[in-house]
Motif scaffolding. Structure first.
Motif, PDB file in Angstrom:
ATOM      1  N   ARG A   1     -11.230 -10.359   2.001  1.00 53.71           N
ATOM      2  CA  ARG A   1     -11.504  -9.585   2.696  1.00 53.71           C
ATOM      3  C   ARG A   1     -12.001  -8.244   2.170  1.00 53.71           C
ATOM      4  NH1 ARG A   1      -7.505  -5.670   6.734  1.00 53.71           N
ATOM      5  NH2 ARG A   1      -6.877  -5.536   4.575  1.00 53.71           N
TER       6      ARG A   1
ATOM      7  N   LYS B   1       1.006   8.669   3.377  1.00 45.88           N
ATOM      8  CA  LYS B   1       1.516   8.822   4.745  1.00 45.88           C
ATOM      9  C   LYS B   1       2.570  10.004   4.523  1.00 45.88           C
ATOM     10  CE  LYS B   1       0.112   4.657   7.327  1.00 45.88           C
ATOM     11  NZ  LYS B   1       0.960   3.799   8.098  1.00 45.88           N
TER      12      LYS B   1
ATOM     13  N   ASP C   1      -7.876   9.459   5.705  1.00 49.40           N
ATOM     14  CA  ASP C   1      -7.811   9.428   7.286  1.00 49.40           C
ATOM     15  C   ASP C   1      -9.164   9.544   7.693  1.00 49.40           C
ATOM     16  OD1 ASP C   1      -6.193   9.499   9.561  1.00 49.40           O
ATOM     17  OD2 ASP C   1      -7.044  11.359  10.058  1.00 49.40           O
TER      18      ASP C   1
ATOM     19  N   GLY D   1      -5.042  -3.493   0.209  1.00 51.33           N
ATOM     20  CA  GLY D   1      -5.181  -3.175   1.608  1.00 51.33           C
ATOM     21  C   GLY D   1      -6.344  -1.996   1.868  1.00 51.33           C
ATOM     22  N   ARG D   2      -6.584  -1.713   2.961  1.00 52.91           N
ATOM     23  CA  ARG D   2      -7.650  -0.749   3.312  1.00 52.91           C
ATOM     24  C   ARG D   2      -7.300   0.501   2.842  1.00 52.91           C
ATOM     25  NH1 ARG D   2      -8.165  -0.977   9.476  1.00 52.91           N
ATOM     26  NH2 ARG D   2      -6.163  -2.189   9.327  1.00 52.91           N
TER      27      ARG D   2
ATOM     28  N   ASP E   1       0.867  -1.497   0.004  1.00 50.28           N
ATOM     29  CA  ASP E   1      -0.163  -0.077   0.005  1.00 50.28           C
ATOM     30  C   ASP E   1       0.921   1.136   0.065  1.00 50.28           C
ATOM     31  OD1 ASP E   1       0.989  -0.176   2.503  1.00 50.28           O
ATOM     32  OD2 ASP E   1      -1.053  -0.101   3.574  1.00 50.28           O
TER      33      ASP E   1
ATOM     34  N   HIS F   1       3.498  -5.032   3.133  1.00 52.92           N
ATOM     35  CA  HIS F   1       2.619  -5.917   3.860  1.00 52.92           C
ATOM     36  C   HIS F   1       2.397  -7.436   3.135  1.00 52.92           C
ATOM     37  CE1 HIS F   1       1.329  -2.666   6.605  1.00 52.92           C
ATOM     38  NE2 HIS F   1       1.205  -1.857   5.337  1.00 52.92           N
TER      39      HIS F   1
ATOM     40  N   HIS G   1       5.427   5.419   3.209  1.00 51.63           N
ATOM     41  CA  HIS G   1       4.343   4.651   2.595  1.00 51.63           C
ATOM     42  C   HIS G   1       4.044   5.640   1.423  1.00 51.63           C
ATOM     43  CE1 HIS G   1       2.818   2.025   5.856  1.00 51.63           C
ATOM     44  NE2 HIS G   1       1.979   1.346   5.014  1.00 51.63           N
TER      45      HIS G   1
ATOM     46  N   ARG H   1      -6.557 -11.462   1.390  1.00 45.71           N
ATOM     47  CA  ARG H   1      -7.015 -10.127   1.273  1.00 45.71           C
ATOM     48  C   ARG H   1      -7.881 -10.121   0.187  1.00 45.71           C
ATOM     49  NH1 ARG H   1      -3.910  -6.009   3.095  1.00 45.71           N
ATOM     50  NH2 ARG H   1      -2.227  -6.453   4.459  1.00 45.71           N
TER      51      ARG H   1
HETATM   52  P1  AMP Z   1      -4.233  -3.268   6.110  1.00 46.51           P
HETATM   53  O1  AMP Z   1      -3.081  -4.046   5.709  1.00 46.51           O
HETATM   54  O2  AMP Z   1      -5.365  -3.608   4.614  1.00 46.51           O
HETATM   55  O3  AMP Z   1      -5.173  -3.999   7.122  1.00 46.51           O
HETATM   56  O4  AMP Z   1      -4.146  -1.893   6.161  1.00 46.51           O
HETATM   57  C1  AMP Z   1      -3.245  -1.393   6.913  1.00 46.51           C
HETATM   58  C2  AMP Z   1      -2.583  -0.113   6.555  1.00 46.51           C
HETATM   59  O5  AMP Z   1      -3.745   0.723   6.501  1.00 46.51           O
HETATM   60  C3  AMP Z   1      -1.304  -0.043   7.500  1.00 46.51           C
HETATM   61  O6  AMP Z   1      -0.374   0.486   6.357  1.00 46.51           O
HETATM   62  C4  AMP Z   1      -1.814   1.292   8.294  1.00 46.51           C
HETATM   63  O7  AMP Z   1      -0.766   1.873   8.533  1.00 46.51           O
HETATM   64  C5  AMP Z   1      -2.834   1.913   7.377  1.00 46.51           C
HETATM   65  N1  AMP Z   1      -3.688   2.708   8.114  1.00 46.51           N
HETATM   66  C6  AMP Z   1      -4.177   2.797   9.091  1.00 46.51           C
HETATM   67  N2  AMP Z   1      -4.926   3.724   9.533  1.00 46.51           N
HETATM   68  C7  AMP Z   1      -4.770   4.519   8.815  1.00 46.51           C
HETATM   69  C8  AMP Z   1      -5.167   6.140   8.586  1.00 46.51           C
HETATM   70  N3  AMP Z   1      -5.857   6.739   9.501  1.00 46.51           N
HETATM   71  N4  AMP Z   1      -4.630   6.772   7.341  1.00 46.51           N
HETATM   72  C9  AMP Z   1      -3.930   6.065   6.483  1.00 46.51           C
HETATM   73  N5  AMP Z   1      -3.683   4.880   6.563  1.00 46.51           N
HETATM   74  C10 AMP Z   1      -4.029   4.003   7.728  1.00 46.51           C
END
Ligand code: AMP
Ligand code: ZN
Ligand code: FE
Ligand code: FE
Length: 276
Positions: A104, A250, A152, A134-135, A16, A41, A246, A101
């Protein structure tokens, strides 16, 4: 004296992050780093292009990965370092994560649709065709579609742990993940212990057969890092560090904002020389 600095925690477009494996090597050069470990990741795909490019650019690259795991129902990140890039055990775990993933993100898209924020699988994959979604990728599409105003906000309102569209997915136990890293010849390190809010989880982790702890992390002040460095030293563990860079998702964490010196990097080098 040397001004050797190595950032041991960063992400590329293979997970990500927003810069490619080649770009992160160039950025490492520009940032004055001598060593790097890319810790995407649940994937080591970056090494397909990064290894050779790092050699060309004079950056010492040590294999790395950040595995998602779960302990007592909470998410725990584990860094693996200096493993064999040919390890079947590591490749098999990455493949299982890839499948996890996919399951999910489909579940998250279902929840978003229920909350009147439909996103099709095609829309999501057009942003990141490799599929290691990822998210943050989902958050970006939510922003593009005007459902939220920032990544965010997407996390705070919908995607963060405990929020309405959060989906955990299948979780791999910490112990199993440590075993896989060891089977690959690597070193298992507790990632950003600063972020684990549940003290009983930290206590459990500290009893497990880790080889290291991430003492220097992102832009945490030395006062908050001290405790973890002391614990690592007491256990005779490796004390690692890195930015968790990232790219533009970020922007407050530039590559190299946290790092280790050559003494620590030498331990990884020596270890890797034995496995590769
Ligand atoms: P996942 O691996 O899909 O569970 O996503 C996790 C990722 O989301 C990690 O890199 C986290 O740092 C990132 N993450 C979590 N909270 C936030 C946020 N508020 N803004 C941006 N990225 C985030
Ligand atoms: Zn990430
Ligand atoms: Fe992490
Ligand atoms: Fe990370």
């Amino acid at each position: 004296m040397t001004n050797f600095r190595a950032d041991l925690h960063c992400h590329t477009t293979c997970s990500d992050g927003t810069v490619t494996p080649k770009e992160i090597i160039s950025l490492a050069v520009q940032s004055g780093l001598s060593g790097l470990s890319i810790t995407d990741h649940d994937t080591i795909e970056a090494y397909q292009t990064a290894t050779r490019y790092a050699q060309e650019k004079g950056i010492e690259l040590i294999p790395g990965v950040e595995f998602s795991t779960s302990h007592a129902g909470e998410s725990v990140h584990i860094l693996g370092y200096a493993f064999s890039l040919k390890s079947d055990a590591i490749h098999a775990l990455c493949a299982k994560h890839k499948e996890r993933r996919i399951q999910r993100y489909r579940a998250i898209l279902d929840k978003l649709a229920q909350h009147k924020m439909p996103i099709s699988e095609g829309e999501l994959l057009s942003l990141h065709p490799q599929g290691s979604i990822g998210r943050p990728h989902i958050a970006l599409v939510m922003m593009q579609k005007g459902y939220v105003t920032s990544v965010d906000q997407a996390f705070k309102k919908f995607l963060g742990e405990g929020r309405s569209c959060y989906t955990k997915g299948y979780a791999f136990p910490v112990e199993e993940t440590i075993d896989v890293i060891h089977a690959g010849g690597g070193l298992a390190v507790i990632a950003h212990p600063h972020l684990i809010r549940n003290g009983s989880i930290t206590r459990d982790l500290l009893k497990m057969p880790f080889d290291g702890i991430e003492g220097y992390y992102a832009k945490f002040p030395p006062s908050e890092e001290k405790k973890w460095i002391a614990i690592g030293n007491e256990k005779g563990w490796l004390v690692t560090g890195g930015s968790d860079f990232h790219g533009t998702v970020k922007p407050h964490l530039p590559l190299g904002c946290s790092w280790v010196g050559e003494d620590t990097f030498q331990l990884l080098r020596e270890h890797y020389a034995k496995v590769s």
